[in-house]
Design an enzyme around this catalytic site. Sequence first.
Site, PDB file in Angstrom:
ATOM      1  N   LYS A  64      -4.485  15.109 -11.660  1.00  0.00           N
ATOM      2  CA  LYS A  64      -3.768  14.846 -12.909  1.00  0.00           C
ATOM      3  C   LYS A  64      -2.813  15.984 -13.273  1.00  0.00           C
ATOM      4  CE  LYS A  64      -5.615  10.908 -13.142  1.00  0.00           C
ATOM      5  NZ  LYS A  64      -4.787   9.739 -12.756  1.00  0.00           N
ATOM      6  N   ASP A 115       0.879  -1.155   0.000  1.00  0.00           N
ATOM      7  CA  ASP A 115       0.000   0.000   0.000  1.00  0.00           C
ATOM      8  C   ASP A 115       0.920   1.210   0.000  1.00  0.00           C
ATOM      9  OD1 ASP A 115      -1.637   2.161   0.554  1.00  0.00           O
ATOM     10  OD2 ASP A 115      -2.868   1.081   2.013  1.00  0.00           O
ATOM     11  N   TYR A 169     -10.228  15.517  -9.586  1.00  0.00           N
ATOM     12  CA  TYR A 169      -9.555  14.803 -10.664  1.00  0.00           C
ATOM     13  C   TYR A 169      -8.615  15.742 -11.410  1.00  0.00           C
ATOM     14  CZ  TYR A 169      -8.956  11.504 -14.544  1.00  0.00           C
ATOM     15  OH  TYR A 169      -8.438  10.642 -15.471  1.00  0.00           O
TER      16      TYR A 169
END
Length: 317
Positions: A191, A87, A187
């Site tokens: 990005k 993880d 988002y």
Amino acid sequence: MSQLIDTGSDTSLTERPLAGRVALVAGATRGAGRQIAVQLGAAGATVYATGRSTRGQRSEMNRPEAIEETAELVNEAGGVGIAVPVDHLVPGGVEALVQQIDREQGKLDVLVNDVWGADPMIGWDQPLWRHSLSDGLRTLRLAIDTHLITSHYALPLLIRSPGGLVVEVGDGTTEYNEKNYRATVFYDLAKTAVNRLAFSQAHELRPYGATAVALTPGWLRSEMMLDIYGVTEANWRDATAKEPHFAVSESPAYVGRAVAALAADPDRARWSGQSLSSGQLAQVYGFTDLDGSQPDAWRYMVEVQDPGKPADATGYR
């Protein structure tokens, strides 16, 4: 998935130019990460494939793909695949991973930061004040913190000798993302940040003879995307009946070949700090997608899809 192992007629890969190289693909369970690992293996590399989904336990993505399968695909492609459950939000686990690579290999030549796993948390087209705050913040942790934690522990091993390569995998080139809103604030920020991470790391790595780049695939035919459209890699074109612009899509092997080509290029430092796409690099290095085409999805987005023109991939693949 066997069709994604075939390296076709790409001599740059069949010559195994990465024999003896060691790579870490963080986030190699599925999609781009899986095929980046496979294509690096096809070029001869030893690849550590990490992720949270194993045959015994699924991540919050709740999908069947597992890192053990990725390692097996790397082996079938001709490389050495090593699956390590990690993880990448847990610093101690990442530190232990890098210590394992150092102990077993004594070096790291390629680091690919492909960790994502936030799709279930994205409220597509929801404004900031309506989007779940907990899901949005979790998205940023998965998309950005994981990359920072991984680089923090892996870069000291990578810069031990000159020539290392760091690839930050995102969605959209810097040029495209600067001009276009990407569906939600969370988002969009995620990005944009990934591309900037590549730029920043390139600045810090240059004195050590290492290179960092940002790399984006085009419209990716990931396992999840194929499931959404109810198709397989073998009959993916049937999905164009639902979404005509899907005609410009690409298999995950395409971006995998882009990373393999970068890693094999002795002059890869020329790309340092830049934001690149699989379609762009295909024109430079000559590799193709599995069907022999060279999709250029981001040029297609700007010239065809975004202006609202009818779907027509002629000249874009």
